[in-house]
Each structure stands twice: as structure tokens, then as C-alpha cells.
Design an enzyme around this catalytic site. Structure first.
Site, PDB file in Angstrom:
ATOM      1  N   ASP A   9      20.943  17.455   4.197  1.00 37.36           N
ATOM      2  CA  ASP A   9      20.145  16.725   5.162  1.00 37.36           C
ATOM      3  C   ASP A   9      19.063  17.686   5.648  1.00 37.36           C
ATOM      4  O   ASP A   9      19.210  18.903   5.519  1.00 37.36           O
ATOM      5  CB  ASP A   9      21.060  16.263   6.308  1.00 37.36           C
ATOM      6  CG  ASP A   9      20.288  15.623   7.427  1.00 37.36           C
ATOM      7  OD1 ASP A   9      19.374  14.819   7.140  1.00 37.36           O
ATOM      8  OD2 ASP A   9      20.593  15.920   8.596  1.00 37.36           O
ATOM      9  N   ASP A  11      16.700  17.386   9.005  1.00 34.31           N
ATOM     10  CA  ASP A  11      16.662  17.640  10.452  1.00 34.31           C
ATOM     11  C   ASP A  11      18.061  17.926  11.004  1.00 34.31           C
ATOM     12  O   ASP A  11      18.982  17.134  10.837  1.00 34.31           O
ATOM     13  CB  ASP A  11      16.056  16.436  11.178  1.00 34.31           C
ATOM     14  CG  ASP A  11      14.646  16.116  10.704  1.00 34.31           C
ATOM     15  OD1 ASP A  11      13.888  17.068  10.424  1.00 34.31           O
ATOM     16  OD2 ASP A  11      14.314  14.922  10.595  1.00 34.31           O
TER      17      ASP A  11
HETATM   18 MG   LIG Z   1      20.256  15.389  10.535  1.00 40.14          MG
END
Ligand SMILES: [Mg+2]
Ligand SMILES: [Zn+2]
Length: 181
Positions: A9, A11
Site C-alpha cells: 500500500d 499512504d
Molecule cells: Mg494506507
């Protein structure tokens, strides 16, 4: 995570998350040692993909070309530290659009699988949210690894309450990279 495909992922894992969305390079701050972690994983023979929900695109906060430019800068900064990102897959949609690619749906991972011929049954999904863990499982990944950066601590609590703990929990990506599965 030796020699495996690792889905990351963005962020809250690679860079600091923001409730206001990260839509410019000025707002993009690497989490300490995340680039080192990526370089270490590459040195260990892993192939890395970034899989990220970016509804800011359909919220018209950032254009596709601006987002892709941001990702090129991210990749260049990662390469400066010796790491490599094979590709970035993102979902531009809003939750209410009901697309197949917004995590927790597995679409981004399935797209990567189609394009690169990945064996998902040996792959890792590393994220800081419940969505990432559900997505990794839905795609048939071997390990769903939660990091405590970003929204990770809240996600850890919720997953525990639901009786769906991740396969592994690490303080951050740097530690996660040292997970011996
Ligand atoms: Mg995230
Ligand atoms: Zn989507």
C-alpha cells in the site's frame, strides 16, 4: 519475504498518510526507513508493486497525469536509495462507484497478476488498513502483513475485535521487511 512478490500500500506504509489526501510532491513525506526497507527487499530478491486507492482522482483533486507524475517522483526517490518498484496500480474511483479495483476488492492485485504472471499464493500484501488485509486475503495472497504506521494501530484493534488478525504485525515497513515467513 525473501524472493517473493510484495504488494505495498502507499499512504501510511511508504509515505505519511493525510486525512486531506496526498496530492502533491510537497505533501509526500517518506516514512522513516521506508526507502531502506524497499531497497532491502529488492536486494533480497523481492519484486515490489504499489497498490493504492486514489479516489482523489475522481474527487477531481488531482488529475491522472499529476498522480502519475507524483508516482514517477516517488519511484525516482526510491531508486536513489537503491530500491525498485516494478509498477504502480491505483484505483481512481469513489467508493460509491462500486468498481472492482478499490481495495478491499482484489482488482488491483488481479490486474498485476494478469500483467506480470504473478503467483499470488506466495505473495505478500503489506498495508496499514483493514482494507489492505481483506484485499490481500481476497486475492489469495499467502501473507497479509499489517504495519502500525498510518492507520495501522486502529486497524490492528478493529481486526482483533473482529477475530480476523493479520498474519503478521510490524511496527513499520522497515521491520516488516525483516519478517521471516
Ligand atoms: Mg494506507
Ligand atoms: Zn477502482
Amino acid at each position: 519475504m525473501l524472493k517473493h512478490v510484495v504488494f505495498l500500500d502507499r499512504d501510511g506504509v511508504i509515505n505519511a498518510d493525510s486525512p486531506d489526501y496526498v496530492i502533491s510532491w510537497e505533501e509526500f513525506f517518506f516514512i522513516p526507513k521506508s526507502r531502506q526497507a524497499i531497497a532491502d527487499l529488492c536486494a533480497a530478491g523481492c519484486t515490489l508493486f504499489v497498490v493504492t486507492n486514489q479516489s482523489a482522482v475522481h474527487r477531481k483533486m488531482i488529475t491522472v497525469s499529476e498522480l502519475e507524475r507524483l508516482h514517477r517522483k516517488m519511484i525516482a526517490a526510491i531508486e536513489d536509495r537503491g530500491g525498485k518498484i516494478q509498477d504502480v496500480f491505483y484505483c481512481p474511483h469513489l467508493p460509491e462507484e462500486g468498481c472492482l479495483c478499490r481495495k478491499p476488492k482484489p482488482g488491483l492485485l488481479l490486474e498485476a497478476q494478469r500483467r506480470y504472471g504473478i503467483d499470488l499464493s506466495t505473495a505478500f500484501m503489506v498495508g496499514d488498513s483493514e482494507k489492505d488485509m481483506v484485499c490481500g486475503r481476497a486475492a489469495g495472497c499467502r501473507y497479509a502483513v499489517l504495519v502500525r504506521t498510518g492507520n495501522g494501530r486502529q486497524a490492528e484493534k478493529r481486526l482483533k475485535e473482529k477475530g480476523q488478525p493479520p498474519d503478521h504485525i510490524a511496527p513499520d515497513l522497515f521491520s516488516a521487511a525483516r519478517f521471516q515467513a
